[in-house]
Design a protein around this motif. Structure first.
Motif, mmCIF file in Angstrom:
data_model
loop_
_atom_site.group_PDB
_atom_site.id
_atom_site.type_symbol
_atom_site.label_atom_id
_atom_site.label_comp_id
_atom_site.label_asym_id
_atom_site.label_seq_id
_atom_site.Cartn_x
_atom_site.Cartn_y
_atom_site.Cartn_z
ATOM 1 N N LEU A 1 0.757 -1.242 -0.129
ATOM 2 C CA LEU A 1 -0.167 0.028 0.155
ATOM 3 C C LEU A 1 1.012 1.397 0.152
ATOM 4 O O LEU A 1 1.955 1.811 0.061
ATOM 5 N N ALA A 2 0.222 2.358 -0.592
ATOM 6 C CA ALA A 2 1.048 3.535 -0.578
ATOM 7 C C ALA A 2 0.171 4.345 0.205
ATOM 8 O O ALA A 2 -0.830 4.368 -0.240
ATOM 9 N N ALA A 3 0.768 6.094 -0.098
ATOM 10 C CA ALA A 3 -0.286 7.591 0.383
ATOM 11 C C ALA A 3 -0.833 7.724 -0.864
ATOM 12 O O ALA A 3 -0.662 7.589 -1.818
ATOM 13 N N GLY A 4 -2.379 7.477 -0.946
ATOM 14 C CA GLY A 4 -3.422 7.716 -1.707
ATOM 15 C C GLY A 4 -4.422 6.474 -2.355
ATOM 16 O O GLY A 4 -5.610 6.378 -2.778
ATOM 17 N N ASP A 5 -3.759 5.392 -2.029
ATOM 18 C CA ASP A 5 -4.336 4.196 -1.757
ATOM 19 C C ASP A 5 -5.925 3.777 -1.460
ATOM 20 O O ASP A 5 -5.603 4.417 -0.351
ATOM 21 N N THR A 6 -6.840 3.382 -2.260
ATOM 22 C CA THR A 6 -7.894 3.327 -0.996
ATOM 23 C C THR A 6 -8.605 2.128 -0.786
ATOM 24 O O THR A 6 -8.305 0.986 -1.406
ATOM 25 N N VAL A 7 -8.727 1.862 0.475
ATOM 26 C CA VAL A 7 -9.342 0.767 0.713
ATOM 27 C C VAL A 7 -10.826 0.395 1.147
ATOM 28 O O VAL A 7 -11.326 1.537 2.124
ATOM 29 N N GLU A 8 -11.204 -1.140 1.220
ATOM 30 C CA GLU A 8 -13.015 -1.195 2.019
ATOM 31 C C GLU A 8 -12.819 -2.216 3.065
ATOM 32 O O GLU A 8 -12.344 -3.044 2.591
ATOM 33 N N ILE A 9 -13.761 -1.655 3.873
ATOM 34 C CA ILE A 9 -13.259 -2.712 5.141
ATOM 35 C C ILE A 9 -14.743 -2.536 5.679
ATOM 36 O O ILE A 9 -15.428 -1.324 5.790
ATOM 37 N N ALA A 10 -14.773 -3.497 6.176
ATOM 38 C CA ALA A 10 -16.836 -3.860 6.156
ATOM 39 C C ALA A 10 -17.822 -2.747 5.420
ATOM 40 O O ALA A 10 -18.243 -1.668 6.330
ATOM 41 N N GLY A 11 -17.625 -2.339 3.974
ATOM 42 C CA GLY A 11 -18.332 -1.836 3.378
ATOM 43 C C GLY A 11 -18.037 -0.410 3.738
ATOM 44 O O GLY A 11 -19.189 0.758 2.946
ATOM 45 N N SER A 12 -17.676 -0.048 4.184
ATOM 46 C CA SER A 12 -16.857 1.439 4.450
ATOM 47 C C SER A 12 -15.785 1.556 3.823
ATOM 48 O O SER A 12 -14.644 1.149 4.061
ATOM 49 N N SER A 13 -15.328 2.939 3.281
ATOM 50 C CA SER A 13 -14.312 3.343 1.972
ATOM 51 C C SER A 13 -13.422 4.169 2.996
ATOM 52 O O SER A 13 -13.127 5.631 3.889
ATOM 53 N N TYR A 14 -11.958 4.095 3.068
ATOM 54 C CA TYR A 14 -10.413 4.582 3.221
ATOM 55 C C TYR A 14 -9.956 4.964 2.439
ATOM 56 O O TYR A 14 -9.239 3.923 1.578
ATOM 57 N N GLN A 15 -8.489 5.747 3.051
ATOM 58 C CA GLN A 15 -7.911 6.239 2.182
ATOM 59 C C GLN A 15 -7.058 6.100 3.165
ATOM 60 O O GLN A 15 -6.754 6.326 4.349
ATOM 61 N N VAL A 16 -5.723 5.870 2.449
ATOM 62 C CA VAL A 16 -4.528 5.494 3.248
ATOM 63 C C VAL A 16 -3.605 6.486 3.147
ATOM 64 O O VAL A 16 -3.527 7.767 2.006
ATOM 65 N N ARG A 17 -3.128 7.175 4.129
ATOM 66 C CA ARG A 17 -2.684 8.988 4.612
ATOM 67 C C ARG A 17 -1.120 7.986 4.202
ATOM 68 O O ARG A 17 -0.757 9.082 4.161
ATOM 69 N N ASP A 18 -0.789 6.806 5.386
ATOM 70 C CA ASP A 18 1.175 6.909 5.769
ATOM 71 C C ASP A 18 1.007 5.214 5.920
ATOM 72 O O ASP A 18 -0.227 4.845 6.071
ATOM 73 N N VAL A 19 1.882 5.011 5.517
ATOM 74 C CA VAL A 19 1.957 3.795 5.505
ATOM 75 C C VAL A 19 3.785 3.158 6.111
ATOM 76 O O VAL A 19 4.855 4.002 5.972
ATOM 77 N N ARG A 20 3.994 2.807 7.120
ATOM 78 C CA ARG A 20 5.321 2.809 8.070
ATOM 79 C C ARG A 20 6.006 0.782 8.257
ATOM 80 O O ARG A 20 4.546 0.294 8.750
ATOM 81 N N ALA A 21 7.040 0.513 8.604
ATOM 82 C CA ALA A 21 7.444 -1.024 9.163
ATOM 83 C C ALA A 21 7.495 -0.649 10.120
ATOM 84 O O ALA A 21 7.117 0.676 11.354
ATOM 85 N N ILE A 22 6.776 -1.271 10.945
ATOM 86 C CA ILE A 22 6.604 -1.638 12.158
ATOM 87 C C ILE A 22 7.206 -2.963 12.295
ATOM 88 O O ILE A 22 7.717 -3.927 11.976
ATOM 89 N N GLY A 23 7.808 -3.112 13.867
ATOM 90 C CA GLY A 23 8.410 -4.398 14.402
ATOM 91 C C GLY A 23 9.730 -4.811 13.497
ATOM 92 O O GLY A 23 10.372 -3.626 13.506
ATOM 93 N N ASP A 24 10.403 -5.715 13.545
ATOM 94 C CA ASP A 24 11.239 -5.955 12.723
ATOM 95 C C ASP A 24 11.090 -5.475 10.635
ATOM 96 O O ASP A 24 12.365 -5.999 9.937
ATOM 97 N N GLY A 25 9.826 -5.356 10.555
ATOM 98 C CA GLY A 25 10.450 -4.830 9.602
ATOM 99 C C GLY A 25 8.926 -5.706 8.091
ATOM 100 O O GLY A 25 9.006 -5.379 7.428
ATOM 101 N N SER A 26 8.668 -6.523 8.907
ATOM 102 C CA SER A 26 7.766 -7.187 7.917
ATOM 103 C C SER A 26 6.236 -7.936 8.127
ATOM 104 O O SER A 26 5.642 -8.121 7.612
ATOM 105 N N GLU A 27 6.049 -6.602 8.783
ATOM 106 C CA GLU A 27 5.049 -5.718 9.581
ATOM 107 C C GLU A 27 5.058 -4.319 8.849
ATOM 108 O O GLU A 27 6.107 -3.480 8.934
ATOM 109 N N ARG A 28 3.738 -4.329 8.050
ATOM 110 C CA ARG A 28 3.126 -2.576 7.893
ATOM 111 C C ARG A 28 1.916 -2.107 8.630
ATOM 112 O O ARG A 28 0.797 -2.729 9.008
#
Length: 96
Positions: A62-89
């Motif tokens: 995912l990147a900033a500006g992408d759109t995702v749908e969760i349980a019928g609602s739409s969301y826009q990605v603001r920011d993506v960060r690596a967490i932990g050892d980098g294997s999760e986002r």
């Protein structure tokens, strides 16, 4: 334990939420940790939702500006960060 195996186990136990990435090939759906915690804003005078999803980096890009749908609602990605050892986002979302 491998992070993908951990997420697979959580998905099998029904602990994750289906997230569909709009515009991806065949509207790709993956299961993620979805959070909607309240965040204090305006120097404590108001609450705001801080929507987030966590997922294995191997499952989704995912990147900033992408759109995702969760349980019928739409969301826009603001920011993506690596967490932990980098294997999760962690993607921070804004409801559309």
């Amino acid at each position: 334990m491998d992070v993908v195996m951990l997420y697979e186990a959580a998905r099998s136990a029904g602990l994750l939420t289906a997230v569909t990435v709009a515009g991806s090939p065949a509207n790709q759906t993956v299961h993620c940790v979805f959070r909607a915690p309240d965040e204090t804003v305006l120097d404590g005078f108001a609450l705001s939702r801080d929507y987030q999803i966590d997922y294995p980096a191997a499952w989704l890009t995912l990147a900033a500006g992408d759109t995702v749908e969760i349980a019928g609602s739409s969301y826009q990605v603001r920011d993506v960060r690596a967490i932990g050892d980098g294997s999760e986002r962690r993607a921070f979302l804004s409801q559309l």
